[in-house]
Design a protein around this motif. Structure first.
Motif, PDB file in Angstrom:
ATOM      1  N   SER A  28       5.142  25.150  20.768  1.00 35.10           N
ATOM      2  CA  SER A  28       5.127  24.557  19.818  1.00 35.10           C
ATOM      3  C   SER A  28       4.937  25.670  18.304  1.00 35.10           C
ATOM      4  CB  SER A  28       4.413  23.304  19.334  1.00 35.10           C
ATOM      5  OG  SER A  28       2.938  23.692  19.224  1.00 35.10           O
ATOM      6  N   LYS A  32      11.211  26.726  17.427  1.00 35.42           N
ATOM      7  CA  LYS A  32      12.336  26.275  18.198  1.00 35.42           C
ATOM      8  C   LYS A  32      13.433  25.175  17.503  1.00 35.42           C
ATOM      9  CE  LYS A  32       9.438  24.975  21.118  1.00 35.42           C
ATOM     10  NZ  LYS A  32       9.169  23.565  21.568  1.00 35.42           N
ATOM     11  N   SER A  50      13.163  17.116  23.125  1.00 34.99           N
ATOM     12  CA  SER A  50      12.704  16.572  24.385  1.00 34.99           C
ATOM     13  C   SER A  50      11.277  16.224  24.176  1.00 34.99           C
ATOM     14  CB  SER A  50      12.893  17.376  25.661  1.00 34.99           C
ATOM     15  OG  SER A  50      12.260  18.540  25.521  1.00 34.99           O
ATOM     16  N   ARG A  55       6.213  12.747  23.151  1.00 32.28           N
ATOM     17  CA  ARG A  55       5.265  12.279  21.675  1.00 32.28           C
ATOM     18  C   ARG A  55       5.290  10.565  21.770  1.00 32.28           C
ATOM     19  NH1 ARG A  55       4.032  15.789  17.631  1.00 32.28           N
ATOM     20  NH2 ARG A  55       4.405  17.858  18.181  1.00 32.28           N
ATOM     21  N   ALA A 122       1.012  13.663  23.617  1.00 30.74           N
ATOM     22  CA  ALA A 122       2.061  14.030  24.318  1.00 30.74           C
ATOM     23  C   ALA A 122       1.833  15.074  25.375  1.00 30.74           C
ATOM     24  CB  ALA A 122       3.133  14.796  23.507  1.00 30.74           C
ATOM     25  N   SER A 123       1.106  16.131  25.308  1.00 34.29           N
ATOM     26  CA  SER A 123       0.639  16.979  26.319  1.00 34.29           C
ATOM     27  C   SER A 123      -0.166  16.485  27.348  1.00 34.29           C
ATOM     28  CB  SER A 123       0.236  18.280  25.705  1.00 34.29           C
ATOM     29  OG  SER A 123      -1.326  18.170  25.256  1.00 34.29           O
ATOM     30  N   ALA A 126       2.132  14.530  29.542  1.00 34.64           N
ATOM     31  CA  ALA A 126       3.305  15.174  30.153  1.00 34.64           C
ATOM     32  C   ALA A 126       2.727  16.022  31.291  1.00 34.64           C
ATOM     33  CB  ALA A 126       3.603  16.491  28.957  1.00 34.64           C
ATOM     34  N   ARG A 153      10.010  22.653  26.892  1.00 33.34           N
ATOM     35  CA  ARG A 153       8.929  23.360  27.471  1.00 33.34           C
ATOM     36  C   ARG A 153       9.781  23.666  29.090  1.00 33.34           C
ATOM     37  NH1 ARG A 153       7.272  22.327  23.523  1.00 33.34           N
ATOM     38  NH2 ARG A 153       5.211  22.129  22.789  1.00 33.34           N
ATOM     39  N   MET A 155      13.197  23.124  29.716  1.00 36.03           N
ATOM     40  CA  MET A 155      14.739  22.859  29.639  1.00 36.03           C
ATOM     41  C   MET A 155      15.560  23.656  30.716  1.00 36.03           C
ATOM     42  SD  MET A 155      15.059  20.216  27.667  1.00 36.03           S
ATOM     43  CE  MET A 155      13.477  19.703  28.323  1.00 36.03           C
TER      44      MET A 155
END
Ligand code: C5P
Length: 251
Positions: A28, A32, A50, A55, A122-123, A126, A153, A155
């Motif tokens: 992040s 991007k 994504s 999130r 989110a992390s 994930a 991350r 894709m």
């Protein structure tokens, strides 16, 4: 690259044809989001944010009491999976913000989902393979409808391993913390550089070291370091690379 329309789907030749996919992965704050938005606009492709999916799951998991304040404490994966599966998530481009609006179960989610605290949730969610698996089809289905720019991350490594273009856009943690600091100050908020840097490093560490789909460049990705580059230079380089890979821009 040959593009098929939806009713070509049934013939066997069309099975091997598909819409173009451009993957922009990286940590992040590397830029991007901006690059992905501009590419999607220029190419008239859909945009897959994504990170927004993770999130939303993180935010809803927090609201449901599944996430503890201790980031290292494990989460009940069965409950997390059930929650993830209960969410209907859609994206709508928002030209004013230059991002997609996130619609969950028919309702737009506010900007709170973009803050650093939710990024941390989110992390945390994930790292769970079942959550990632539950979000996989939704992401891959987006590439069945039109050209796609996918920002995330994993894709290029996991979600779209056959993508036409893979870019890993990175920047030093310091450069990313400085950008975040400027954003917060511009928005009239207070900001502590050391605290921002620590948070960024903690999230990088979790994303890069998880067992499933860690954040890393695909073997066939172009790695671009934006630490000392401005947005226009990054976009121009990315666009040029896409053109070299056969993506046609008419503007
Ligand atoms: O990109 P963004 O900062 O919105 O992502 C939030 C978090 O979601 C990341 O730190 C990462 O843990 C997770 N994520 C992921 N895989 C993706 C996109 C995001 O694990 N493809």
């Amino acid at each position: 690259m040959t593009v098929f329309n939806s009713d070509a789907n049934n013939n066997s030749q069309a099975q091997s044809l598909r819409y173009p996919v451009i993957c922009i992965d990286g940590p992040s704050g590397a830029g991007k989001g901006t690059v992905a938005w501009r590419l999607a606009q220029a190419l008239n492709y859909q945009l897959l944010d994504s990170g927004a999916l993770y999130r939303i799951v993180g935010l809803k998991a927090f609201e449901a009491g599944l996430i503890s304040t201790d980031a290292e404490k494990s989460i009940d994966e069965t409950a997390l999976l059930a929650l993830t599966q209960s969410l209907q998530i859609a994206f709508e481009p928002n030209n004013a913000s230059g991002r997609v609006d996130i619609i969950v179960n028919g309702e737009a989610v506010g900007e709170q989902v973009r803050n650093e605290i939710v990024g941390g949730y989110a992390s945390q969610v994930a790292v769970y393979p079942k959550v990632r698996q539950a979000l996989l089809n939704l992401q891959q289905d987006m590439a069945k409808r039109s050209g796609l720019v996918a920002d995330g991350r994993d894709m290029g490594t996991v979600v779209f391993p056959d993508a036409d273009v893979k870019i890993f856009l990175t920047a030093s943690a310091k450069a990313r913390a400085e950008r975040r600091m400027t954003q917060l100050l511009d928005a009239g908020e207070t900001a502590d550089f050391e605290a921002i840097l620590t948070t960024i490093k903690a999230r990088d560490k979790r994303d890069e070291n998880r067992q499933t789909a860690p954040s890393k460049p695909a073997k066939d990705a172009l790695v671009l370091d934006s630490s000392t580059l401005d947005v226009k230079t990054v976009y121009d380089r990315v666009k040029q690379y896409c053109q070299e890979q056969g993506i046609f821009f008419n503007r």
